[in-house]
Design a protein around this motif. Structure first.
Motif, PDB file in Angstrom:
ATOM      1  N   LEU A 188       0.829  -1.204   0.000  1.00  0.00           N
ATOM      2  CA  LEU A 188       0.000   0.000   0.000  1.00  0.00           C
ATOM      3  C   LEU A 188       0.863   1.253   0.000  1.00  0.00           C
ATOM      4  O   LEU A 188       1.957   1.268   0.568  1.00  0.00           O
ATOM      5  CB  LEU A 188      -0.919   0.012   1.230  1.00  0.00           C
ATOM      6  CG  LEU A 188      -1.948  -1.120   1.317  1.00  0.00           C
ATOM      7  CD1 LEU A 188      -2.647  -1.094   2.666  1.00  0.00           C
ATOM      8  CD2 LEU A 188      -2.963  -1.028   0.184  1.00  0.00           C
ATOM      9  N   GLN A 189       0.342   2.293  -0.639  1.00  0.00           N
ATOM     10  CA  GLN A 189       1.038   3.582  -0.720  1.00  0.00           C
ATOM     11  C   GLN A 189       0.322   4.592   0.190  1.00  0.00           C
ATOM     12  O   GLN A 189      -0.903   4.719   0.136  1.00  0.00           O
ATOM     13  CB  GLN A 189       1.045   4.101  -2.167  1.00  0.00           C
ATOM     14  CG  GLN A 189       1.604   3.112  -3.185  1.00  0.00           C
ATOM     15  CD  GLN A 189       3.055   2.772  -2.924  1.00  0.00           C
ATOM     16  OE1 GLN A 189       3.835   3.626  -2.496  1.00  0.00           O
ATOM     17  NE2 GLN A 189       3.428   1.524  -3.179  1.00  0.00           N
ATOM     18  N   TRP A 190       1.104   5.324   0.997  1.00  0.00           N
ATOM     19  CA  TRP A 190       0.580   6.296   1.936  1.00  0.00           C
ATOM     20  C   TRP A 190       1.218   7.656   1.705  1.00  0.00           C
ATOM     21  O   TRP A 190       2.278   7.759   1.075  1.00  0.00           O
ATOM     22  CB  TRP A 190       0.868   5.859   3.371  1.00  0.00           C
ATOM     23  CG  TRP A 190       0.278   4.544   3.754  1.00  0.00           C
ATOM     24  CD1 TRP A 190       0.790   3.302   3.475  1.00  0.00           C
ATOM     25  CD2 TRP A 190      -0.934   4.312   4.476  1.00  0.00           C
ATOM     26  NE1 TRP A 190      -0.035   2.315   3.987  1.00  0.00           N
ATOM     27  CE2 TRP A 190      -1.094   2.912   4.606  1.00  0.00           C
ATOM     28  CE3 TRP A 190      -1.885   5.159   5.045  1.00  0.00           C
ATOM     29  CZ2 TRP A 190      -2.168   2.346   5.272  1.00  0.00           C
ATOM     30  CZ3 TRP A 190      -2.960   4.593   5.715  1.00  0.00           C
ATOM     31  CH2 TRP A 190      -3.100   3.194   5.821  1.00  0.00           C
TER      32      TRP A 190
ATOM     33  N   THR B  73       5.738   3.609   1.704  1.00  0.00           N
ATOM     34  CA  THR B  73       5.237   2.315   1.239  1.00  0.00           C
ATOM     35  C   THR B  73       5.226   1.318   2.388  1.00  0.00           C
ATOM     36  O   THR B  73       6.200   1.224   3.146  1.00  0.00           O
ATOM     37  CB  THR B  73       6.124   1.761   0.104  1.00  0.00           C
ATOM     38  OG1 THR B  73       6.127   2.687  -0.983  1.00  0.00           O
ATOM     39  CG2 THR B  73       5.594   0.420  -0.392  1.00  0.00           C
TER      40      THR B  73
ATOM     41  N   PRO C  58      -8.578   4.138   5.796  1.00  0.00           N
ATOM     42  CA  PRO C  58      -7.776   5.090   5.012  1.00  0.00           C
ATOM     43  C   PRO C  58      -6.877   6.009   5.818  1.00  0.00           C
ATOM     44  O   PRO C  58      -6.034   6.702   5.233  1.00  0.00           O
ATOM     45  CB  PRO C  58      -8.837   5.897   4.260  1.00  0.00           C
ATOM     46  CG  PRO C  58     -10.054   5.821   5.131  1.00  0.00           C
ATOM     47  CD  PRO C  58     -10.018   4.454   5.746  1.00  0.00           C
TER      48      PRO C  58
ATOM     49  N   ARG D  71      -2.257   9.053   5.504  1.00  0.00           N
ATOM     50  CA  ARG D  71      -3.488   8.686   4.800  1.00  0.00           C
ATOM     51  C   ARG D  71      -3.125   7.896   3.557  1.00  0.00           C
ATOM     52  O   ARG D  71      -2.038   8.085   2.984  1.00  0.00           O
ATOM     53  CB  ARG D  71      -4.309   9.929   4.420  1.00  0.00           C
ATOM     54  CG  ARG D  71      -3.607  10.882   3.464  1.00  0.00           C
ATOM     55  CD  ARG D  71      -4.344  12.199   3.345  1.00  0.00           C
ATOM     56  NE  ARG D  71      -3.672  13.125   2.406  1.00  0.00           N
ATOM     57  CZ  ARG D  71      -4.097  13.399   1.177  1.00  0.00           C
ATOM     58  NH1 ARG D  71      -5.202  12.822   0.710  1.00  0.00           N
ATOM     59  NH2 ARG D  71      -3.444  14.250   0.405  1.00  0.00           N
ATOM     60  N   LEU D  72      -4.005   7.001   3.173  1.00  0.00           N
ATOM     61  CA  LEU D  72      -3.786   6.267   1.930  1.00  0.00           C
ATOM     62  C   LEU D  72      -3.702   7.249   0.765  1.00  0.00           C
ATOM     63  O   LEU D  72      -4.479   8.201   0.696  1.00  0.00           O
ATOM     64  CB  LEU D  72      -4.914   5.266   1.686  1.00  0.00           C
ATOM     65  CG  LEU D  72      -4.882   3.982   2.519  1.00  0.00           C
ATOM     66  CD1 LEU D  72      -6.185   3.211   2.332  1.00  0.00           C
ATOM     67  CD2 LEU D  72      -3.690   3.107   2.134  1.00  0.00           C
ATOM     68  N   ASP D  73      -2.754   7.038  -0.119  1.00  0.00           N
ATOM     69  CA  ASP D  73      -2.590   7.911  -1.282  1.00  0.00           C
ATOM     70  C   ASP D  73      -3.869   7.844  -2.122  1.00  0.00           C
ATOM     71  O   ASP D  73      -4.215   6.793  -2.658  1.00  0.00           O
ATOM     72  CB  ASP D  73      -1.393   7.442  -2.100  1.00  0.00           C
ATOM     73  CG  ASP D  73      -1.038   8.401  -3.222  1.00  0.00           C
ATOM     74  OD1 ASP D  73      -1.902   9.198  -3.632  1.00  0.00           O
ATOM     75  OD2 ASP D  73       0.111   8.358  -3.697  1.00  0.00           O
TER      76      ASP D  73
ATOM     77  N   GLN E  23      -5.618   1.448  -5.460  1.00  0.00           N
ATOM     78  CA  GLN E  23      -5.184   0.464  -4.479  1.00  0.00           C
ATOM     79  C   GLN E  23      -6.325  -0.467  -4.074  1.00  0.00           C
ATOM     80  O   GLN E  23      -7.450  -0.024  -3.864  1.00  0.00           O
ATOM     81  CB  GLN E  23      -4.648   1.169  -3.231  1.00  0.00           C
ATOM     82  CG  GLN E  23      -3.558   2.185  -3.529  1.00  0.00           C
ATOM     83  CD  GLN E  23      -2.811   2.596  -2.280  1.00  0.00           C
ATOM     84  OE1 GLN E  23      -2.073   1.801  -1.701  1.00  0.00           O
ATOM     85  NE2 GLN E  23      -2.966   3.835  -1.867  1.00  0.00           N
TER      86      GLN E  23
ATOM     87  N   VAL F  81      -7.610  -2.390  -1.146  1.00  0.00           N
ATOM     88  CA  VAL F  81      -7.393  -2.351   0.299  1.00  0.00           C
ATOM     89  C   VAL F  81      -7.998  -3.565   1.022  1.00  0.00           C
ATOM     90  O   VAL F  81      -7.993  -3.600   2.252  1.00  0.00           O
ATOM     91  CB  VAL F  81      -7.941  -1.052   0.905  1.00  0.00           C
ATOM     92  CG1 VAL F  81      -7.208   0.149   0.350  1.00  0.00           C
ATOM     93  CG2 VAL F  81      -9.447  -0.923   0.680  1.00  0.00           C
TER      94      VAL F  81
END
Length: 197
Positions: A36-38, A52, A160, A180-182, A187, A189
């Motif tokens: 996941l990217q944040w 990441t 998120p 926060r999630l990008d 994505q 989730v």
């Protein structure tokens, strides 16, 4: 979201011990992994910084209504070069702390349950300049399946918003880093499914 592996093994063993004592009403677990990217906000850095995580969880295949589910979790975190340079600027020899996050469990009838958790960031030495700051945080997710939950498949998703509390030996001391999630990245989730019986 900034909550090595050697220290993590101890925590993982501990969470498996908890799982063993809470296993009544659950069936064998299956491991899931998701990258996941944040976007993270750090002190002294005006812009959000990308981060990441590779999240791991051992979700049970089934769980009975009214039972307590304990899921061992770990996050492999790449906090990037920016945090390394910040720690070096502060003359911080290392960093530790906790990650606070959450999962949403959605049942077959559409009802959902938000479950918070906390992961431990082990004391991690500050790497050389130009090297990403990486670590593995470990802990567990624990929740009770509502007695009135419908039978059938429940889906577990990453919430998120997250954050971390970081402890350093520097003039800055302790600080919080919301994440926060990008929203731009596409994505998935979903990190697990559980059949409710």
């Amino acid at each position: 979201m900034v909550k090595v592996r050697t220290t993590g093994r101890i925590a993982v063993l501990a969470t498996f011990a908890v799982l063993a004592t809470s296993a009544i009403g659950t069936a064998a677990a299956s491991a899931t992994t998701k990258t996941l990217q944040w976007l993270v906000t750090y002190p002294l850095i005006s812009n959000e910084v990308p981060l990441t995580t590779v999240v791991h969880g051992d979700y049970p295949a089934t769980a009975a209504r009214g039972s307590t589910v304990t899921v061992p979790l770990s996050d492999d975190v790449n906090a990037g070069v920016e945090i390394t340079e910040g720690l070096l600027l502060l003359s911080a020899p290392d960093a530790a702390g906790t990650i606070s996050g959450g999962r949403t469990v959605t049942y077959r009838d559409g009802t959902s349950q938000d479950v918070p958790f906390q992961l431990t960031i082990p004391k991690t030495p500050t790497p050389p300049s130009g090297t990403p700051f990486t670590f593995t945080a470990t802990g567990a997710l624990t929740f009770t399946v509502p007695s009135g939950a419908p039978t059938g498949q429940a889906t577990v998703r990453v919430r998120p918003a997250a954050g971390a509390h970081i402890v350093t030996k520097s003039d800055l001391g302790e600080f919080d880093t919301p994440a926060r999630l990008d929203p731009v990245a596409v994505q998935d989730v979903v990190v697990g499914t559980i059949t409710i019986t």
